[in-house]
Scaffold this active site. Sequence first.
Site, PDB file in Angstrom:
ATOM      1  N   HIS A 145     -29.618 -18.806  30.991  1.00  0.00           N
ATOM      2  CA  HIS A 145     -29.585 -17.698  30.039  1.00  0.00           C
ATOM      3  C   HIS A 145     -31.017 -17.542  29.509  1.00  0.00           C
ATOM      4  CE1 HIS A 145     -28.654 -15.796  26.104  1.00  0.00           C
ATOM      5  NE2 HIS A 145     -27.503 -15.425  26.643  1.00  0.00           N
ATOM      6  N   ASP A 222     -27.590 -27.033  27.808  1.00  0.00           N
ATOM      7  CA  ASP A 222     -27.057 -25.827  27.163  1.00  0.00           C
ATOM      8  C   ASP A 222     -25.561 -25.790  27.487  1.00  0.00           C
ATOM      9  OD1 ASP A 222     -26.039 -23.308  26.735  1.00  0.00           O
ATOM     10  OD2 ASP A 222     -27.710 -22.227  27.649  1.00  0.00           O
ATOM     11  N   GLN A 225     -21.392 -22.408  27.405  1.00  0.00           N
ATOM     12  CA  GLN A 225     -20.250 -21.915  28.181  1.00  0.00           C
ATOM     13  C   GLN A 225     -19.311 -23.023  28.645  1.00  0.00           C
ATOM     14  OE1 GLN A 225     -19.426 -18.830  28.509  1.00  0.00           O
ATOM     15  NE2 GLN A 225     -21.286 -17.826  27.814  1.00  0.00           N
ATOM     16  N   LYS A 248     -18.369 -18.996  20.630  1.00  0.00           N
ATOM     17  CA  LYS A 248     -17.850 -18.995  21.998  1.00  0.00           C
ATOM     18  C   LYS A 248     -16.716 -20.011  22.155  1.00  0.00           C
ATOM     19  CE  LYS A 248     -22.286 -17.626  24.001  1.00  0.00           C
ATOM     20  NZ  LYS A 248     -22.092 -16.231  24.368  1.00  0.00           N
ATOM     21  N   CYS A 386     -27.903 -11.415  30.030  1.00  0.00           N
ATOM     22  CA  CYS A 386     -29.054 -12.203  29.547  1.00  0.00           C
ATOM     23  C   CYS A 386     -29.462 -13.232  30.593  1.00  0.00           C
ATOM     24  CB  CYS A 386     -28.769 -12.891  28.214  1.00  0.00           C
ATOM     25  SG  CYS A 386     -28.516 -11.739  26.875  1.00  0.00           S
TER      26      CYS A 386
HETATM   27  N1  PLP Z   1     -26.658 -20.063  26.831  1.00  0.00           N
HETATM   28  C1  PLP Z   1     -25.651 -19.531  27.525  1.00  0.00           C
HETATM   29  C2  PLP Z   1     -25.271 -20.124  28.826  1.00  0.00           C
HETATM   30  C3  PLP Z   1     -24.978 -18.427  27.019  1.00  0.00           C
HETATM   31  O1  PLP Z   1     -23.973 -17.890  27.719  1.00  0.00           O
HETATM   32  C4  PLP Z   1     -25.359 -17.894  25.771  1.00  0.00           C
HETATM   33  C5  PLP Z   1     -24.703 -16.687  25.234  1.00  0.00           C
HETATM   34  O2  PLP Z   1     -24.171 -15.874  25.962  1.00  0.00           O
HETATM   35  C6  PLP Z   1     -26.413 -18.502  25.091  1.00  0.00           C
HETATM   36  C7  PLP Z   1     -27.040 -19.585  25.644  1.00  0.00           C
HETATM   37  C8  PLP Z   1     -26.859 -18.003  23.756  1.00  0.00           C
HETATM   38  O3  PLP Z   1     -25.853 -18.192  22.820  1.00  0.00           O
HETATM   39  P1  PLP Z   1     -25.970 -17.581  21.357  1.00  0.00           P
HETATM   40  O4  PLP Z   1     -26.272 -16.118  21.535  1.00  0.00           O
HETATM   41  O5  PLP Z   1     -24.636 -17.832  20.755  1.00  0.00           O
HETATM   42  O6  PLP Z   1     -27.064 -18.306  20.673  1.00  0.00           O
END
Ligand code: PLP
Length: 428
Positions: A145, A222, A225, A248, A386
């Site tokens: 992301h 990270d 998900q 999420k 993203c």
């Molecule tokens: N990392 C992953 C894999 C994501 O899917 C997302 C959000 O879609 C993020 C990071 C960023 O999360 P947040 O916008 O809640 O900070």
Amino acid sequence: MTTAINTPGVPGRDGSGQPNGLDVIDPYRIRQDFPILDQQVNGKPLVYLDNAATTQKPLAVIDAISSYYLHNNANVHRGVHTLSQRATDDYEAGREAVRRFINAPDANEVIYVRGTTEGLNLVASSYGRKYFKAGDEVIITGMEHHSNIVPWQILGKEIGIRLRVVPFNDDGELLMDEYEAMLNDRTRMVSVVHQSNALGTVNPIPEMVELAHARGIPVMVDAAQSIPHMPVDVQALGADFLTFSGHKMYGPTGIGALWGRAELLDDMPPYQSGGEMIRSVTFEETIYNTLPHKFEAGTPDIAGAIGLGAAVEYLESIGMERIAAYEQALLRYGTEKLGDIEGVRLIGTAEEKGGVLSFYMEAAHPHDIGTILDSEGIAVRTGHHCAQPVMARYEIPATVRASLAFYNTTDDIDALVKAIDRVIEVFG
Ligand code: PLP
């Protein structure tokens, strides 16, 4: 071809009478915990398949937040009065719930952040600024992301570090040989997504950690998900940092957590400064507070933390193993159904993957598909999610992404398939 995974009217059995996992959870019972799902959108029953963007909130979470504001609202860690003590107890109970949920050794290693984005920025900024120097390397993967690309890139420009990117194959699986070959004496950090939001791929974190640790390199995960969909145990993964977002995982927006090993967090400088993160302040010098407060400057999102704790308890009451088993069964069902539609190309077909059905159709732009699906009451995400480098890897502008949660049903998938048939009718 007809699907074999489900026998109509017998949810737990496939076409040959074998268990298919779809009866591990009763999603119709679960849906009663999520009143928002019971509504019509554009005259059709809402089919919510945008769970990778954000999940809906169960009554338990909504009630915990409103109860805090109705009965206990006060600032934390500051007052001797009763409301402040209640608020502090509930805020810290949320931290303990998160600790238990990820099997962290110590609640002081759990830092409340705004979400995954802030967790990643905190580590890049605090750890990176202290330990990285020009010529050092950080390894990420091609399926990150943007929030696990840009913080390292900005740091790279400032300090002169090089970003190395592990490629993946057409199915969306990391090329582990290339990863291994990238690890070297200049590598200072590996930062990797557990489950890709764009592809659904679940990466082999323990194996990646083992290879990195053999060279003394820390690993950041990270888990945005993965944490809503499978058991996540920081000790079993072996990682050094792990971060995720509350929204999420059926909790509120604006809150998440960063877990890190105490010995690493202890030696890192504060990320932000102000109240709460100090032990004492004079105009000459400030002594920082201990963990976790050193990284929680200012009044935190108290209601958010309490809501996150409630979300954890809600997930625990169902059981992450059961959630994972059900969603895997639903993913198999959806993969078969979408695979049967001519003109639908699934993007992300890794052996190990979570409940993400990303697809592309030559016939129509993903945004047009999304608009037609919305007119049928179906909420999906269209775009690059993203993860623009993932789209570039497949040479497509965007995908349509249906992402699953344990309140989704085979009816939801059937509605999606029917609406895609409608797209084909319209666009040919
Ligand atoms: N990392 C992953 C894999 C994501 O899917 C997302 C959000 O879609 C993020 C990071 C960023 O999360 P947040 O916008 O809640 O900070």
